[in-house]
Design an enzyme around this catalytic site. Structure first.
Site, short mmCIF file in Angstrom:
data_model
loop_
_atom_site.label_atom_id
_atom_site.label_comp_id
_atom_site.label_asym_id
_atom_site.label_seq_id
_atom_site.Cartn_x
_atom_site.Cartn_y
_atom_site.Cartn_z
N GLU A 308 0.80 -1.24 0.00
CA GLU A 308 0.00 0.00 0.00
C GLU A 308 0.83 1.28 0.00
O GLU A 308 0.50 2.23 0.71
CB GLU A 308 -0.93 0.01 1.23
CG GLU A 308 -1.91 -1.14 1.25
CD GLU A 308 -2.74 -1.19 2.52
OE1 GLU A 308 -3.93 -1.48 2.42
OE2 GLU A 308 -2.20 -0.97 3.62
C1 TNX Z 1 -4.42 -3.91 4.77
S1 TNX Z 1 -2.76 -6.29 4.49
C2 TNX Z 1 -3.12 -3.70 5.23
C3 TNX Z 1 -2.93 -3.29 6.63
C4 TNX Z 1 -4.22 -3.11 7.36
C5 TNX Z 1 -5.17 -4.22 7.00
C6 TNX Z 1 -6.46 -4.20 7.78
C7 TNX Z 1 -1.71 -5.28 4.20
C8 TNX Z 1 -0.51 -5.77 3.58
N1 TNX Z 1 -1.99 -3.99 4.51
O1 TNX Z 1 -2.17 -2.09 6.67
O2 TNX Z 1 -3.96 -3.14 8.73
O3 TNX Z 1 -5.45 -4.13 5.63
O4 TNX Z 1 -7.22 -5.34 7.54
#
Ligand code: TNX
Length: 492
Positions: A308
Site C-alpha cells: 500500500e
Molecule cells: C491492509 S494487508 C493492510 C494493513 C491493514 C489491514 C487491515 C496489508 C498488507 N496492509 O495495513 O492493517 O489491511 O485489515
C-alpha cells in the site's frame, strides 16, 4: 486419537490405554542439552494440571512394550530427511509412550500431539483430578508446508512481551513454526534502533485512538526471539517500507522530502505516508535499521513490508525495492515482502506474501516463492459475521467454514505446489486493544489455519473438521482463551 488438530498423516488406534502417573519418567536419547530441554518443556506442560514433577533422565535404548513401566521416551535417530525435519512417529502402548524423530524439532512437534491425546483438563493451570490416560495406537506425521505462521500487528496497538509470548505458546500447540511481528506502521514504531532512538521513544509513543503506545527494547526483542526459538518458531520481524512510515517521518524531520516532521498519527487510514526515496539520508536510515535488526534476529528472514505505498510514485517504489534488497542481503538475511514488491525486479530468494490482488503470480514468474495470506480467507482481523463487535470487513466476513475450506496451493493462478512455501494468518490490530481481543479474533480460526498448513488437502473436509474443532472447546477453555463460540461448531 481422532480429535487431534492439525490432523496427522496417519493414525492407527490399538487397544488399551496408557496412564501417566507420578512415577512416570521422561527419558531422552541422546541426552544432549537440547533434548533435555525438550523433555523439560513436556514435564513443565504436564505439571500444573497433574501436580507431578516428572523427571527428565538420559535413556540408553527404549525398552520394548511390556517392560517400559509407564515411562515416556523421546528419541532422535538418524534417518531419511527427505520427508522433512519436523517428521515424528509416536507409539503408545499400555505401558509406553515412544516418540521418535529425525531432528529435535520433530520431537517438539510430536509433544504437542501427546498433550492433545491427554484429557482437556491437562491444559488447566491448577491441579485436576485425572486419571491421565491416553488411547493406545500409532501416529506417523509430518507437515505439508514448511511455512505455517501467524502475524501480529504490534504497531496499530502495542502488546506486551508477555502477550506476545502467550501467543507464541498457543501457536506452538498447533505446530505452527513462524511468528511474524509487524513492528512498524504509521501509528507506531515498536523496536528500539540504537542509532535512531527517537523512532521508538517518540515514534512509538502513541497508537490508534491516541493511547500511550510502547516499544520493545532490544533486550525485550531478544527475549521474545529466544522464547520462540525454544518452541522451534522463527520470528520474522517486519519494518514496513516505504509506505506505512508516518511514525518514522514524525520522529526525524530529515527523513521528509520537505525537511519538516509531521505530527504523530493515531487514525486508521492507509497509504498516505512515504519515505523520501531520493534523499541520501534515506539510504543511511535503511542500512542502520536493517543492520541493527539483522544483528538481533537469528532467523533467516527480514520482512520489508512494501504494501500500500500509494504515496510513493511507481518508479520511486521500484527503485526503492531494488535498493533495499541488497541491503538486507548484505546483512545476511532473506527478504520477505507483501506481494506489491513484485512490481520491482526481485533478487533470487526474495519471498512474496499474497494478501490481495494478483501480483504474487508476477513474483513467481520472477522465480520467487510465495506465502499465502489471502485476506478474504486468512485475515484474522476480519469479522466472523456482521454482528462481530471487533475487527473489519473490507475483505468480507470470514466465518469458520470460509476460514477452513480452501487450499493454499490454488490461491495464486499459475502457481505450482513447489512455488508455495505455506500459509500465514495475519492479525491487524486497528480495532484490537487487549490480549482478550487478540484471543477472540484468533480463536477458533487459528487451529484451522494450522491444519491447512500441516495436513494433507485430501485428508481435510469441513464436516469432519468441525467435530474435531468442537472437541477442542474444553482445551481452549482450559487454556484460558477468550474464544468466539461460533454457532457453526458443535462445541463439546
Ligand atoms: C491492509 S494487508 C493492510 C494493513 C491493514 C489491514 C487491515 C496489508 C498488507 N496492509 O495495513 O492493517 O489491511 O485489515
Amino acid at each position: 486419537m481422532d480429535n487431534i488438530i492439525p490432523r496427522p498423516v496417519l493414525v492407527k488406534p490399538a487397544s488399551g490405554t496408557f496412564t501417566l502417573t507420578a512415577a512416570s519418567n521422561i527419558y531422552v536419547e541422546p541426552a544432549t542439552p537440547e533434548l533435555t530441554a525438550i523433555g523439560q518443556y513436556l514435564a513443565d506442560k504436564l505439571k500444573p494440571a497433574t501436580g507431578y514433577a516428572l523427571k527428565v533422565l538420559p535413556a540408553t535404548g527404549t525398552p520394548t512394550a511390556g517392560a517400559a513401566n509407564g515411562n515416556i521416551y523421546l528419541t532422535v535417530v538418524e534417518g531419511d530427511l527427505s520427508l522433512g525435519e519436523e517428521r515424528y512417529d509416536l507409539t503408545i502402548t499400555p505401558d509406553l509412550v515412544k516418540l521418535v524423530a529425525y531432528r529435535p524439532v520433530g520431537l517438539f512437534r510430536g509433544i504437542q500431539t501427546i498433550r492433545q491425546l491427554l484429557p482437556p483438563a491437562i491444559d488447566r493451570a491448577s491441579v485436576q483430578a485425572g486419571p491421565w490416560q491416553m488411547a493406545a495406537g500409532t501416529i506417523r506425521d509430518r507437515p505439508r508446508f514448511a511455512w505455517r505462521g501467524m502475524m501480529l500487528d504490534v504497531a496499530r496497538h502495542f502488546f506486551s512481551v508477555a502477550d506476545v509470548k502467550r501467543m507464541i505458546d498457543l501457536i506452538a500447540y498447533y505446530k505452527m513454526n513462524i511468528f511474524h511481528l509487524h513492528l512498524t506502521d504509521d501509528q507506531g514504531w515498536r523496536i528500539m534502533i540504537n542509532s535512531w532512538p527517537k523512532l521508538a521513544t517518540y515514534g512509538g509513543s502513541t497508537a490508534v485512538g491516541g493511547g500511550s503506545g510502547g516499544y520493545y527494547t532490544q533486550a525485550d526483542y531478544a527475549d521474545i526471539v529466544a522464547y520462540a526459538q525454544s518452541r522451534y518458531i522463527t520470528i520474522v520481524p517486519e519494518i514496513d517500507l516505504p509506505g506505512h512510515t508516518h511514525a518514522a517521518l514524525a520522529s526525524y524531520p530529515e527523513l521528509n522530502c520537505n525537511g519538516t516532521a509531521p505530527a504523530l498519527y493515531t487514525g486508521t487510514e492507509v497509504g498516505f505516508s512515504s519515505l523520501c526515496i531520493n534523499k541520501d539520508i534515506t539510504c543511511k536510515f535503511l542500512d542502520d535499521v536493517i543492520k541493527e535488526l539483522a544483528a538481533i534476529t537469528p532467523g533467516p528472514y527480514i520482512h520489508i513490508g512494501g504494501d500500500e505505498a500509494h504515496s510513493t510514485p511507481l518508479d520511486d517504489y521500484q527503485k526503492f525495492i531494488e535498493q533495499v534488497q541488497p541491503i538486507v542481503q548484505k546483512h545476511g538475511k532473506q527478504i520477505v515482502g507483501w506481494e506489491e514488491i513484485a512490481q520491482s525486479r526481485l533478487i533470487p530468494k526474495s519471498i512474496a506474501q499474497h494478501w490481495k490482488g494478483d501480483r504474487a503470480g508476477e513474483a513467481i514468474k520472477q522465480g520467487s516463492k510465495v506465502i499465502i495470506s489471502t485476506a478474504s480467507k486468512a485475515y484474522l482481523d476480519m469479522k466472523y459475521d456482521a454482528s462481530t463487535r471487533l475487527g473489519q470487513d473490507w475483505a468480507g466476513l470470514v466465518d469458520l467454514p470460509t476460514a477452513y475450506e480452501w487450499d493454499p496451493a490454488t490461491e495464486v493462478s499459475g502457481a505450482a505446489d513447489s512455488d508455495v512455501l505455506g500459509i500465514e494468518a495475519p492479525l491487524w490490530t486497528e480495532t484490537l486493544e487487549t490480549s482478550r481481543d487478540i484471543d477472540y479474533m484468533t480463536f477458533p480460526r487459528l487451529p484451522g489455519y494450522a491444519e491447512i498448513g500441516w495436513s494433507t488437502q485430501a485428508g481435510r473436509n469441513w464436516d469432519e473438521y468441525c467435530v474435531r474443532l468442537g472437541a477442542q472447546g474444553p482445551r481452549l477453555t482450559a487454556l484460558g482463551i477468550n474464544f468466539y463460540r461460533s454457532p457453526q461448531i458443535p462445541w463439546q
